[in-house]
Design an enzyme around this catalytic site. Structure first.
Site, PDB file in Angstrom:
ATOM      1  N   ASP A  27      44.474   4.536  61.880  1.00 49.95           N
ATOM      2  CA  ASP A  27      43.191   3.838  61.869  1.00 49.95           C
ATOM      3  C   ASP A  27      42.402   4.283  60.637  1.00 49.95           C
ATOM      4  O   ASP A  27      42.260   5.481  60.378  1.00 49.95           O
ATOM      5  CB  ASP A  27      42.409   4.184  63.144  1.00 49.95           C
ATOM      6  CG  ASP A  27      41.158   3.339  63.316  1.00 49.95           C
ATOM      7  OD1 ASP A  27      40.481   3.047  62.317  1.00 49.95           O
ATOM      8  OD2 ASP A  27      40.839   2.974  64.466  1.00 49.95           O
ATOM      9  N   ASP A  76      39.885  -8.408  58.412  1.00 51.71           N
ATOM     10  CA  ASP A  76      39.224  -9.176  59.468  1.00 51.71           C
ATOM     11  C   ASP A  76      37.739  -9.283  59.129  1.00 51.71           C
ATOM     12  O   ASP A  76      37.073  -8.271  58.928  1.00 51.71           O
ATOM     13  CB  ASP A  76      39.402  -8.449  60.808  1.00 51.71           C
ATOM     14  CG  ASP A  76      39.015  -9.322  61.998  1.00 51.71           C
ATOM     15  OD1 ASP A  76      38.088 -10.149  61.859  1.00 51.71           O
ATOM     16  OD2 ASP A  76      39.633  -9.169  63.064  1.00 51.71           O
ATOM     17  N   LYS A  95      30.552 -11.942  63.578  1.00 51.49           N
ATOM     18  CA  LYS A  95      29.349 -11.730  64.379  1.00 51.49           C
ATOM     19  C   LYS A  95      28.596 -10.491  63.907  1.00 51.49           C
ATOM     20  O   LYS A  95      29.198  -9.450  63.621  1.00 51.49           O
ATOM     21  CB  LYS A  95      29.716 -11.600  65.857  1.00 51.49           C
ATOM     22  CG  LYS A  95      30.301 -12.875  66.456  1.00 51.49           C
ATOM     23  CD  LYS A  95      30.615 -12.712  67.926  1.00 51.49           C
ATOM     24  CE  LYS A  95      31.189 -14.014  68.498  1.00 51.49           C
ATOM     25  NZ  LYS A  95      31.537 -13.896  69.922  1.00 51.49           N
ATOM     26  N   ASP A 107      39.454 -14.486  51.420  1.00 51.99           N
ATOM     27  CA  ASP A 107      39.182 -15.918  51.323  1.00 51.99           C
ATOM     28  C   ASP A 107      37.869 -16.251  52.029  1.00 51.99           C
ATOM     29  O   ASP A 107      37.431 -17.400  52.008  1.00 51.99           O
ATOM     30  CB  ASP A 107      40.308 -16.717  51.986  1.00 51.99           C
ATOM     31  CG  ASP A 107      40.325 -16.500  53.494  1.00 51.99           C
ATOM     32  OD1 ASP A 107      40.395 -15.322  53.921  1.00 51.99           O
ATOM     33  OD2 ASP A 107      40.245 -17.486  54.239  1.00 51.99           O
ATOM     34  N   GLU A 113      50.676 -12.169  51.865  1.00 55.90           N
ATOM     35  CA  GLU A 113      51.171 -13.297  52.671  1.00 55.90           C
ATOM     36  C   GLU A 113      50.035 -14.261  53.009  1.00 55.90           C
ATOM     37  O   GLU A 113      50.173 -15.481  52.903  1.00 55.90           O
ATOM     38  CB  GLU A 113      51.816 -12.756  53.944  1.00 55.90           C
ATOM     39  CG  GLU A 113      52.498 -13.828  54.776  1.00 55.90           C
ATOM     40  CD  GLU A 113      53.197 -13.225  55.982  1.00 55.90           C
ATOM     41  OE1 GLU A 113      52.500 -12.914  56.956  1.00 55.90           O
ATOM     42  OE2 GLU A 113      54.426 -13.074  55.946  1.00 55.90           O
ATOM     43  N   TYR A 114      48.889 -13.710  53.406  1.00 57.10           N
ATOM     44  CA  TYR A 114      47.729 -14.539  53.717  1.00 57.10           C
ATOM     45  C   TYR A 114      47.237 -15.291  52.483  1.00 57.10           C
ATOM     46  O   TYR A 114      46.853 -16.459  52.555  1.00 57.10           O
ATOM     47  CB  TYR A 114      46.586 -13.668  54.252  1.00 57.10           C
ATOM     48  CG  TYR A 114      46.594 -13.461  55.749  1.00 57.10           C
ATOM     49  CD1 TYR A 114      47.046 -14.455  56.611  1.00 57.10           C
ATOM     50  CD2 TYR A 114      46.125 -12.279  56.301  1.00 57.10           C
ATOM     51  CE1 TYR A 114      47.047 -14.268  57.979  1.00 57.10           C
ATOM     52  CE2 TYR A 114      46.120 -12.079  57.675  1.00 57.10           C
ATOM     53  CZ  TYR A 114      46.584 -13.080  58.510  1.00 57.10           C
ATOM     54  OH  TYR A 114      46.578 -12.891  59.870  1.00 57.10           O
ATOM     55  N   GLU A 115      47.245 -14.609  51.345  1.00 56.23           N
ATOM     56  CA  GLU A 115      46.753 -15.217  50.115  1.00 56.23           C
ATOM     57  C   GLU A 115      47.570 -16.451  49.745  1.00 56.23           C
ATOM     58  O   GLU A 115      47.016 -17.486  49.345  1.00 56.23           O
ATOM     59  CB  GLU A 115      46.794 -14.192  48.985  1.00 56.23           C
ATOM     60  CG  GLU A 115      46.174 -14.646  47.693  1.00 56.23           C
ATOM     61  CD  GLU A 115      46.094 -13.522  46.670  1.00 56.23           C
ATOM     62  OE1 GLU A 115      45.696 -13.803  45.531  1.00 56.23           O
ATOM     63  OE2 GLU A 115      46.432 -12.364  47.022  1.00 56.23           O
TER      64      GLU A 115
END
Length: 212
Positions: free
Chosen positions: A97, A119, A123, A155, A193-195
């Site tokens: 962590d 992430d 909120k 992003d 990978e997300y990019e």
């Protein structure tokens, strides 16, 4: 990045102890001993399936890389993916962590830190969970060497704006800000990978380099 729970995740880690750090606390202040050569230590927090950290280690053998992932099943997926590729002497993985990293790294032990597509915790009541919140920055400040650099990509415009403010209010220096990374003249970008997924959909990628 979350995957369906893998009940064999910890077994997969133990079976790959050649590049997975199973007892991080015991290596505090001694990470240079884990690698074949004593080189600058580059760390990615929230490495996901490991594409980014692996490609960096492959392209930059002059550095040592440690990928850190909080979720066991995600780390297990990264291990399985890396096992299908060439093993690298300058790459290690760790399950831990980010808020607790002072337990496993000595102050000033890290040269460079990557935060990629974290992430956004949109909120307001969850703001402290963002990896660029003051609580996390306090940890990074202690872990990084003097003049150590944080590279952050996302992003999510809201998270990006929050992070710029967070860095500035903490007294950090913004060394570079990219409001549309892929449309810029920045060279040497390694995509996560997300990019790849987001950019293929036409989404803008934001990037900032910040220094304490």
């Amino acid at each position: 990045m979350r995957l369906r729970n893998n009940p064999k995740a910890y077994d997969i880690m133990e079976e790959n102890a050649d590049f997975v750090i199973l007892d991080p606390e015991s290596h505090k202040g001694k990470y240079h001993q884990l690698f074949k050569e004593n080189k600058p230590v580059f760390v990615e927090i929230g490495m996901g399936k490991g594409d980014f950290i692996y490609q960096n280690a492959l392209k930059h053998p002059e550095n040592n890389y440690i990928g850190i992932e909080k979720f066991p099943s995600v780390l297990a997926a990264a291990i399985n993916k890396i096992n299908k590729q060439e093993k690298l002497d300058n790459l290690k993985l760790m399950h831990y962590d980010a808020l607790e990293l002072l337990n496993v790294f000595e102050k000033g032990e890290i040269d460079h830190l990557f935060l990629n597509f974290s992430d956004p915790w949109p909120k307001k009541r969850h703001a402290k969970r963002r990896l660029t919140s003051p609580d996390f920055l306090n940890v990074y400040r202690q872990l990084l060497k003097k003049d150590g650099l944080i590279e952050f990509k996302t992003d999510n415009r809201g998270l990006f704006e929050y992070s710029l403010v967070s860095f500035s209010q903490y007294g950090m220096t913004l060394k570079g800000v990219w409001l549309d990374l892929h449309a810029s003249d920045f060279e040497g970008n390694v995509m996560t990978e997300y990019e790849k997924k987001f950019s293929n959909k036409g989404q803008v990628i934001y990037r900032v380099e910040a220094q304490f």
